[in-house]
Design a protein around this motif. Sequence first.
Motif, PDB file in Angstrom:
ATOM      1  N   LYS A   1       0.920  -1.197  -0.085  1.00  0.00           N
ATOM      2  CA  LYS A   1       0.051   0.042   0.104  1.00  0.00           C
ATOM      3  C   LYS A   1       0.941   1.232   0.095  1.00  0.00           C
ATOM      4  CE  LYS A   1      -3.435  -2.240   3.020  1.00  0.00           C
ATOM      5  NZ  LYS A   1      -4.126  -2.334   4.267  1.00  0.00           N
TER       6      LYS A   1
ATOM      7  N   PHE B   1      -1.401   1.452  -3.468  1.00  0.00           N
ATOM      8  CA  PHE B   1      -1.628   0.938  -5.031  1.00  0.00           C
ATOM      9  C   PHE B   1      -2.559   1.429  -5.944  1.00  0.00           C
ATOM     10  CE2 PHE B   1      -3.477  -2.016  -2.126  1.00  0.00           C
ATOM     11  CZ  PHE B   1      -4.672  -2.226  -2.658  1.00  0.00           C
ATOM     12  N   SER B   2      -2.397   1.306  -7.094  1.00  0.00           N
ATOM     13  CA  SER B   2      -3.571   1.415  -8.041  1.00  0.00           C
ATOM     14  C   SER B   2      -4.468   0.149  -8.221  1.00  0.00           C
ATOM     15  CB  SER B   2      -3.034   1.976  -9.387  1.00  0.00           C
ATOM     16  OG  SER B   2      -2.390   0.974  -9.978  1.00  0.00           O
ATOM     17  N   PHE B   3      -5.510   0.240  -8.374  1.00  0.00           N
ATOM     18  CA  PHE B   3      -6.692  -0.552  -8.737  1.00  0.00           C
ATOM     19  C   PHE B   3      -6.154  -1.239  -9.953  1.00  0.00           C
ATOM     20  CE2 PHE B   3      -9.578   1.387  -5.876  1.00  0.00           C
ATOM     21  CZ  PHE B   3      -9.992   0.481  -5.123  1.00  0.00           C
ATOM     22  N   ALA B   4      -5.515  -0.613 -11.037  1.00  0.00           N
ATOM     23  CA  ALA B   4      -5.151  -1.129 -12.280  1.00  0.00           C
ATOM     24  C   ALA B   4      -4.036  -2.384 -11.977  1.00  0.00           C
ATOM     25  CB  ALA B   4      -4.404  -0.156 -13.248  1.00  0.00           C
ATOM     26  N   GLU B   5      -3.226  -1.937 -11.075  1.00  0.00           N
ATOM     27  CA  GLU B   5      -2.060  -2.928 -10.539  1.00  0.00           C
ATOM     28  C   GLU B   5      -2.621  -4.119  -9.710  1.00  0.00           C
ATOM     29  OE1 GLU B   5       2.306  -3.142  -8.310  1.00  0.00           O
ATOM     30  OE2 GLU B   5       0.992  -1.336  -8.219  1.00  0.00           O
TER      31      GLU B   5
END
Length: 228
Positions: free
Chosen positions: A103, A105-109
């Motif tokens: 943390k 982090f991006s939701f895409a990752e």
Amino acid sequence: MAKILLVEDEANIRSFIGRGLTEFGHAVTTAGDGASAWERIAQERFDLLVMDIMMPKISGLDLCRRFRQYYGYAVPVLMLTALGTTEDIVRGLEAGADDYLVKPFSFAELNARIKALLRRPGTETAVVAPLLACGDLELNYASRRARRGTEEVDLTEKEFRLLEFLMQNQGAALSRQVLLKNVWERDFETNTNVVDVYVNYLRGKVDRDPARRLIHTVVGIGYMMQAK
């Protein structure tokens, strides 16, 4: 779509992550602590567990160990942690986690990590696409070979598996410990240089032009696959 159990003790973070996973098309069940999560695990079958490490009643590490002891390794576990040191990451992997995400982090990752875990052989939701691509590099599952532009690339089985994992997690910085755990599927001494050796092998085959490099060194962490 995957059926995911999200275990996070902070309500705001739990709600935020849950909404994001739902927007990506997943069916999400949430739990606020390790004990509640264990009860849900006994009642339902999940495709993936996403859990924080530091939780009340039963920690994420203990929950993961217990889950592996009773249910085996068919269902992948992704750890979420604010603890990004190598020691903390290794502890999570040794507890039975398949991957970790630090943390914030991006939701895409997060979604990319989830898709990579669910594609693994042995998972019930695994669906293998015939090709993986990064820039002009393609990886073919059927032939177990790669192509960079118009040039065929011959790979050993271990080189193929390493390149596959890097491409499945494009844009994510992957530590050497994570690569060891997922590509070699065994524990090594933390000072081994086997990852660096094989990354150099791969670079010699798919990254011979420095101006078009796809495998990038992330100082202090490990490596990242990305077309820039």
